[in-house]
Scaffold this motif. Structure first.
Motif, PDB file in Angstrom:
ATOM      1  N   TRP A   4     -23.627   5.348   8.921  1.00 49.70           N
ATOM      2  CA  TRP A   4     -23.154   4.010   9.318  1.00 49.70           C
ATOM      3  C   TRP A   4     -23.845   3.483  10.569  1.00 49.70           C
ATOM      4  CZ3 TRP A   4     -21.095   3.473  14.181  1.00 49.70           C
ATOM      5  CH2 TRP A   4     -20.609   4.626  14.810  1.00 49.70           C
ATOM      6  N   TRP A   5     -24.356   4.370  11.402  1.00 48.75           N
ATOM      7  CA  TRP A   5     -24.886   3.922  12.692  1.00 48.75           C
ATOM      8  C   TRP A   5     -26.398   3.707  12.674  1.00 48.75           C
ATOM      9  CZ3 TRP A   5     -28.374   7.535  14.365  1.00 48.75           C
ATOM     10  CH2 TRP A   5     -28.251   8.825  13.816  1.00 48.75           C
ATOM     11  N   HIS A   6     -27.056   4.088  11.608  1.00 52.19           N
ATOM     12  CA  HIS A   6     -28.528   4.070  11.599  1.00 52.19           C
ATOM     13  C   HIS A   6     -29.137   2.709  11.949  1.00 52.19           C
ATOM     14  CE1 HIS A   6     -29.158   7.913   8.955  1.00 52.19           C
ATOM     15  NE2 HIS A   6     -29.032   8.182  10.238  1.00 52.19           N
ATOM     16  N   GLY A   7     -28.555   1.650  11.407  1.00 48.74           N
ATOM     17  CA  GLY A   7     -29.185   0.340  11.578  1.00 48.74           C
ATOM     18  C   GLY A   7     -28.776  -0.398  12.845  1.00 48.74           C
ATOM     19  N   LYS A   8     -27.948   0.232  13.668  1.00 49.56           N
ATOM     20  CA  LYS A   8     -27.406  -0.469  14.841  1.00 49.56           C
ATOM     21  C   LYS A   8     -28.377  -0.443  16.015  1.00 49.56           C
ATOM     22  CE  LYS A   8     -22.928  -0.180  13.248  1.00 49.56           C
ATOM     23  NZ  LYS A   8     -22.230  -1.362  12.826  1.00 49.56           N
TER      24      LYS A   8
ATOM     25  N   LEU B 269     -25.695 -10.505  22.111  1.00 50.97           N
ATOM     26  CA  LEU B 269     -26.972  -9.792  22.202  1.00 50.97           C
ATOM     27  C   LEU B 269     -27.281  -9.050  20.898  1.00 50.97           C
ATOM     28  CD1 LEU B 269     -29.299  -8.933  24.120  1.00 50.97           C
ATOM     29  CD2 LEU B 269     -27.804  -7.139  25.018  1.00 50.97           C
ATOM     30  N   GLY B 270     -26.243  -8.666  20.181  1.00 55.26           N
ATOM     31  CA  GLY B 270     -26.447  -8.012  18.891  1.00 55.26           C
ATOM     32  C   GLY B 270     -26.144  -6.523  18.895  1.00 55.26           C
ATOM     33  N   ILE B 271     -25.410  -6.071  19.919  1.00 57.81           N
ATOM     34  CA  ILE B 271     -25.135  -4.642  20.087  1.00 57.81           C
ATOM     35  C   ILE B 271     -24.069  -4.157  19.100  1.00 57.81           C
ATOM     36  CG2 ILE B 271     -24.215  -2.952  21.740  1.00 57.81           C
ATOM     37  CD1 ILE B 271     -27.075  -4.125  22.348  1.00 57.81           C
ATOM     38  N   GLY B 272     -24.271  -2.951  18.551  1.00 55.41           N
ATOM     39  CA  GLY B 272     -23.315  -2.402  17.590  1.00 55.41           C
ATOM     40  C   GLY B 272     -22.592  -1.157  18.071  1.00 55.41           C
TER      41      GLY B 272
ATOM     42  N   ASN C 106     -34.305 -13.068  26.028  1.00 56.30           N
ATOM     43  CA  ASN C 106     -34.448 -13.647  24.684  1.00 56.30           C
ATOM     44  C   ASN C 106     -35.367 -12.818  23.795  1.00 56.30           C
ATOM     45  OD1 ASN C 106     -32.909 -16.061  23.963  1.00 56.30           O
ATOM     46  ND2 ASN C 106     -33.626 -16.761  25.965  1.00 56.30           N
ATOM     47  N   PHE C 107     -36.297 -12.144  24.423  1.00 56.86           N
ATOM     48  CA  PHE C 107     -37.187 -11.271  23.673  1.00 56.86           C
ATOM     49  C   PHE C 107     -36.406 -10.062  23.110  1.00 56.86           C
ATOM     50  CE2 PHE C 107     -40.019  -7.603  23.578  1.00 56.86           C
ATOM     51  CZ  PHE C 107     -41.073  -8.069  22.823  1.00 56.86           C
ATOM     52  N   TYR C 108     -35.574  -9.447  23.952  1.00 53.02           N
ATOM     53  CA  TYR C 108     -34.764  -8.325  23.463  1.00 53.02           C
ATOM     54  C   TYR C 108     -33.826  -8.789  22.345  1.00 53.02           C
ATOM     55  CZ  TYR C 108     -36.017  -4.430  26.511  1.00 53.02           C
ATOM     56  OH  TYR C 108     -36.672  -3.389  27.108  1.00 53.02           O
ATOM     57  N   ARG C 109     -33.290  -9.987  22.525  1.00 49.40           N
ATOM     58  CA  ARG C 109     -32.380 -10.502  21.516  1.00 49.40           C
ATOM     59  C   ARG C 109     -33.126 -10.665  20.186  1.00 49.40           C
ATOM     60  NH1 ARG C 109     -29.763 -15.593  20.642  1.00 49.40           N
ATOM     61  NH2 ARG C 109     -27.833 -15.110  19.536  1.00 49.40           N
TER      62      ARG C 109
ATOM     63  N   ILE D 204     -33.566  -7.296  18.562  1.00 53.22           N
ATOM     64  CA  ILE D 204     -32.317  -6.798  17.960  1.00 53.22           C
ATOM     65  C   ILE D 204     -32.028  -7.547  16.660  1.00 53.22           C
ATOM     66  CG2 ILE D 204     -29.833  -6.505  18.330  1.00 53.22           C
ATOM     67  CD1 ILE D 204     -30.516  -6.262  21.379  1.00 53.22           C
ATOM     68  N   GLN D 205     -32.257  -8.849  16.684  1.00 52.71           N
ATOM     69  CA  GLN D 205     -32.040  -9.633  15.457  1.00 52.71           C
ATOM     70  C   GLN D 205     -33.001  -9.193  14.351  1.00 52.71           C
ATOM     71  OE1 GLN D 205     -29.361 -11.319  15.185  1.00 52.71           O
ATOM     72  NE2 GLN D 205     -28.972 -11.001  17.380  1.00 52.71           N
ATOM     73  N   LEU D 206     -34.213  -8.891  14.744  1.00 52.10           N
ATOM     74  CA  LEU D 206     -35.202  -8.453  13.761  1.00 52.10           C
ATOM     75  C   LEU D 206     -34.750  -7.155  13.091  1.00 52.10           C
ATOM     76  CD1 LEU D 206     -38.025  -8.922  12.535  1.00 52.10           C
ATOM     77  CD2 LEU D 206     -38.997  -7.643  14.451  1.00 52.10           C
ATOM     78  N   ARG D 207     -34.221  -6.253  13.887  1.00 49.55           N
ATOM     79  CA  ARG D 207     -33.730  -4.984  13.341  1.00 49.55           C
ATOM     80  C   ARG D 207     -32.581  -5.202  12.362  1.00 49.55           C
ATOM     81  NH1 ARG D 207     -34.014   0.478  14.569  1.00 49.55           N
ATOM     82  NH2 ARG D 207     -32.090   1.623  14.226  1.00 49.55           N
TER      83      ARG D 207
END
Ligand code: GLC
Ligand code: CA
Length: 570
Positions: A5-9, A43-46, A467-470, A473-476
């Motif tokens: 479950w955590w692989h894609g986070k 930010l997209g953190i899981g 914004n670059f980190y964001r 994260i969105q790309l992932r």
């Protein structure tokens, strides 16, 4: 490889004391974290790992726990913690706590009872030995924070106890099944609350090579590095397997082990299909350039050494499991200050270079694990004198440097490079007083650069590090690329080209019935331009670029200084 479950986070470490203070006492707290959950979501953190918030005298900033079942009042209370877990879950964020069970605090009830009666039940919770003044110690190991691992047992002239860290952190005796049972029920108590898992502190130390004995001394203090003992100790995985069976497996919990110096042959046991952890941190880059003599002898590593270390880890784990990819944490200097060559942060390309380092690390196979402030490009802080240093490890290393003959000015320079305080200065939220971290006096001074480096400014700036980190994260998370980014193979590209770090991630495109997908990550790791021959493939998409443009002619990318790009190829 079995999907988890955590692989894609994307994971994020919070150092609560320095994240956000909600009540003006200068100390970050749980309510501050709750306040910022929407930020983490944005930010997209899981997954969020919280450094310790248990009751503690804070001798080692919470890595010395005096009650595993309580929240330290400075951080809040159990209601806050329950609320945090609940509120995080609503935002699809799993909370991971720090599991510090190699040792507890000397103020823990167990240790106090052990001091009252060393021959009783609690005496067996620790390593306590008879000893008389003038006698040789049972072993000559040097504690991680300096000095022998043995100290006098309070209240007893003829007894000593073992602490591989500070003397306020007595080691728990894992050979005693009762200790293990206590620990497992504590872990399960927390998991029952709905935690996603644990980051497991200093865990390799739980297995000692017994009986105690000396190794060759490696400094003038006559002591030896603990690595000698760890090298010899056998059977740590028996404990770890038991802990997984008794606790984590039942909850499908995520566990990230803090393990240094593991051997390649041990990786499957740690993070393979039936390994005792879900994952571990990749410290391969962090330990590079280190010298056993102390911080003063450490060497700064070059971009090519950095690249080599990353690729080594990728290779070792490709058929085994996932590591957590980091450039920094609460024990390390800021990644941008450490891995970028000297002067870059003061030069015209600081922003590009920060993005390059972040992007190259983030896109590796494994779990990207950001440390608070990394996403806005926070840098090392600077101290003028040792009196301004809080970190106990840095204080010891200052002394080590002086003993080696460095002047106080030289020693403080070393401390500024490696002190753990570098990562522990308050998060820079905005350009208000104390960077918006607290309305009071921060427990550790805010980095002076907060007027320029802060979240508020960066959020509004489309070209910011944040914004670059964001975007990364969105790309992932993007379903079109996720399969490749998470599971694709890493294949170095032009590996011998100096100051170039480039690699493919080769995987499958889920949207196109599993057609092959190739992503190329390129970073010109230097202040100069560089020509990079592109592989003979058509560029389908530019997924990310730290400049507004790029220059490709006849299959060659004329990369600008610190240019970083992610390309989708067909
Ligand atoms: C780990 C922690 C560090 C702490 C030590 C002792 O290395 O990350 O901060 O000082 O363990 O618990
Ligand atoms: Ca507070």
């Amino acid at each position: 490889m079995e999907r988890k479950w955590w692989h894609g986070k994307t994971a994020y470490q919070i150092y609560p004391k320095s994240f956000k203070d909600s009540n003006g006492d200068g100390i970050g707290d749980l309510r501050g974290v709750i306040e910022k959950l929407d930020y983490l979501k944005e930010l997209g953190i899981g997954i969020v790992w919280l450094s310790p918030i248990y009751q503690s005298p804070l001798a080692d900033q919470g890595y010395d726990i005096s009650d595993y079942y309580r929240i330290d009042p400075r951080f809040g209370d159990m209601n806050d913690m329950d609320e945090l877990i609940r509120e995080a879950k609503k935002r699809d964020i799993g909370i991971v706590m720090d599991l510090v069970v190699n040792h507890c605090s000397d103020e823990h009830e167990w240790f106090r009872k052990a001091c009252e009666n060393p021959d009783g039940k609690y005496g067996k919770y620790f390593y306590i030995q008879d000893w008389h003044e003038g006698e040789k110690l049972p072993c000559n190991w040097r504690s991680y924070f300096g000095g022998p691992v043995w100290s006098k047992l309070p209240g007893h002239e003829d007894k000593i106890y073992l602490h591989v860290f500070h003397k306020k952190q007595p080691d728990l005796n894992w050979e005693n099944p009762e200790v293990r049972r206590e620990i497992y029920s504590m872990i399960n108590w927390w998991l029952e609350k709905g935690l996603a898992g644990f980051r497991i502190d200093a865990i390799i130390n739980i297995k000692k090579a017994l009986p105690f004995h000396d190794y060759p001394a490696d400094r003038d203090d006559g002591l030896c590095d603990i690595d000698n003992m760890l090298e010899e100790a056998r059977g740590v995985t028996d404990f770890l397997d038991e802990m997984a069976r008794e606790c984590f497996d039942k909850y499908n919990a995520f566990t990230a082990g803090e393990v240094f110096n593991e051997k390649e042959s041990e990786l499957p046991r740690f993070i393979g299909e039936n390994g005792c952890f879900s994952t571990m941190f990749d410290f391969n880059e962090a330990i590079l350039g280190q010298d056993k003599k102390g911080w003063y002898a450490h060497k700064k590593i070059t971009p090519d050494e950095y690249k080599k270390a990353c690729f080594e880890s990728q290779k070792k784990t490709e058929n085994v499991g996932f590591l957590c990819n980091i450039i920094e944490n609460h024990d390390e200097p800021r990644g941008v200050s450490r891995y970028l060559p000297e002067g870059v942060l003061d030069g015209p390309y600081a922003i590009q270079a920060k993005k390059l380092l972040g992007g190259l690390n983030f896109m590796l196979r494994g779990l990207p694990f950001l440390y608070q402030g990394q996403e806005i490009g926070m840098e090392n802080t600077r101290c003028e004198s040792i009196n301004q240093i809080d970190d106990i490890s840095a204080r010891d290393q200052y002394q080590v440097a002086l003993n080696a003959g460095l002047s106080p000015e030289e020693a403080i320079k070393i401390i500024n490079l490696y002190s753990r305080d570098n990562a522990r200065t308050p998060f820079q939220w905005d350009d208000n007083l104390n960077a918006g971290f607290t309305s009071g006096t921060p427990w550790l001074p805010v980095n002076k650069n907060y007027k320029n480096i802060n979240l508020k400014a960066e959020r509004d700036d489309p070209d910011s590090v944040w914004n670059f980190y964001r975007d990364l994260i969105q790309l992932r998370k993007n379903p079109k690329y996720q399969e490749t980014i998470v599971y694709g193979k890493t294949e170095p590209y032009l590996i011998n080209q100096k100051n170039l770090m480039a690699y493919f991630r080769r995987g499958l495109n889920q949207n196109q019935d599993g057609a092959k997908q190739d992503i190329l990550i390129l970073g010109n790791f230097q202040d100069q331009e560089q020509d990079i021959i592109l592989p003979g493939a058509i560029i389908q998409n530019i997924l990310l670029n730290n400049y507004h443009d790029y220059h490709i002619k006849n299959g060659v990318l004329h990369a600008k200084p610190w240019q970083f790009m992610i390309l989708e190829l067909i």
